[in-house]
Write an enzyme that holds these catalytic residues in place. Structure first.
Site, PDB file in Angstrom:
ATOM      1  N   SER A 142       0.844  -1.198   0.000  1.00  0.00           N
ATOM      2  CA  SER A 142       0.000   0.000   0.000  1.00  0.00           C
ATOM      3  C   SER A 142       0.871   1.238   0.000  1.00  0.00           C
ATOM      4  O   SER A 142       1.951   1.244   0.600  1.00  0.00           O
ATOM      5  CB  SER A 142      -0.902   0.020   1.242  1.00  0.00           C
ATOM      6  OG  SER A 142      -1.571   1.263   1.354  1.00  0.00           O
ATOM      7  N   TYR A 157      -1.629   0.067  10.171  1.00  0.00           N
ATOM      8  CA  TYR A 157      -1.816  -0.506   8.832  1.00  0.00           C
ATOM      9  C   TYR A 157      -0.588  -0.261   7.964  1.00  0.00           C
ATOM     10  O   TYR A 157      -0.053  -1.193   7.332  1.00  0.00           O
ATOM     11  CB  TYR A 157      -3.056   0.119   8.193  1.00  0.00           C
ATOM     12  CG  TYR A 157      -3.331  -0.327   6.769  1.00  0.00           C
ATOM     13  CD1 TYR A 157      -3.986  -1.512   6.511  1.00  0.00           C
ATOM     14  CD2 TYR A 157      -2.943   0.473   5.691  1.00  0.00           C
ATOM     15  CE1 TYR A 157      -4.249  -1.914   5.205  1.00  0.00           C
ATOM     16  CE2 TYR A 157      -3.200   0.086   4.389  1.00  0.00           C
ATOM     17  CZ  TYR A 157      -3.851  -1.109   4.152  1.00  0.00           C
ATOM     18  OH  TYR A 157      -4.105  -1.493   2.863  1.00  0.00           O
TER      19      TYR A 157
END
Length: 252
Positions: A142, A157
């Site tokens: 990501s 995250y």
């Protein structure tokens, strides 16, 4: 026929990657967790286009189930493709979660770690004996782990996804003796079911994200899926240990 395993392919980026890989003539074993109907839709789309696919359940956050999953993979390879190895692994399954640093609990941190980092780590280790020499791995990371995607609320995250970027480089180094390439892709904001269908529930955030993206729109699953599929092909045979941001120029 070459065969790929794509985790988390019942929707979004994983579904797109599975379909795009199949379009290039590769058989697909795809996994799902809690969305069997979506996985069967992926299989049906692949078969409609003349491809071959098998859907298997996988709980990525429960590493103790991985040996049984490997047996299921071996059975699918044997029964569907008359093979005892596969060629490509796409570690895509995961979930998104937003919480400010001071509000992040140990439980949340541990859940993210089990699914986003420990899961791909030990799933790859478990499946490695079945992965053919000369194959390839792509990890979905990501841009939350990159400077371009640094946003408040994604410390846990982004940390796990950053760990996956580092793991990609180590796997590329260690697997190079077998001719196995390992790369990762870092998507930006993409229209998927992530975070409980956040974009469907909060469409008002989309214009602001598009405005911060050089190419002027939100990403679509195929924008990422096609890159993943391409990285597995012969055309990318000289690329390894790379993380490729696929974000349309977010915060460029």
């Amino acid at each position: 026929m070459q065969v790929a395993i794509v985790t988390g392919a019942s929707s979004g980026i994983g579904q797109s990657a599975a379909i795009q890989i199949a379009k290039r003539g590769t058989g697909v074993i795809l996994t799902y967790h809690g969305n069997e109907s979506g996985a069967l839709d992926t299989v049906a789309t692949i078969e409609k286009d003349g491809g071959t696919a098998v859907a298997l359940p996988l709980a990525l956050g429960r590493s103790e189930t991985f040996p049984a999953f490997r047996e299921s993979v071996a059975g699918a390879l044997r029964d569907t493709w008359r093979r005892d190895t596969f060629d490509f692994l796409v570690n895509n399954a995961g979930f998104g979660h937003m919480a400010m640093f001071e509000d992040t609990t140990e439980e949340t941190f541990d859940t993210l770690m089990r699914v986003l980092l420990k899961g791909p780590y030990f799933l790859t280790q478990t499946l490695l004996p079945l992965l053919a020499d000369g194959g390839a791995i792509v990890n979905t990371t990501s841009n939350a782990a990159l400077l371009s995607g640094l946003e408040p609320g994604y410390s846990a995250y982004g940390t796990m996804k950053g760990g996956l970027v580092v793991l990609t480089r180590y796997l590329a180094k260690e697997f190079s003796a077998r001719g196995i390439r390992v790369n990762s892709v870092s998507p930006g904001s993409t229209r998927t079911r992530i975070a409980d269908n956040a974009f469907e529930r909060h469409p008002e955030v989309i214009p602001a994200l598009a405005a911060r993206t050089a190419l002027g729109r939100l990403g679509e699953p195929d924008d990422i899926g096609m890159v993943i599929a391409t990285l597995l092909t012969e055309e990318c045979r000289w690329i390894t240990a790379q993380d490729i941001e696929v974000s349309g120029g977010y915060n460029l």
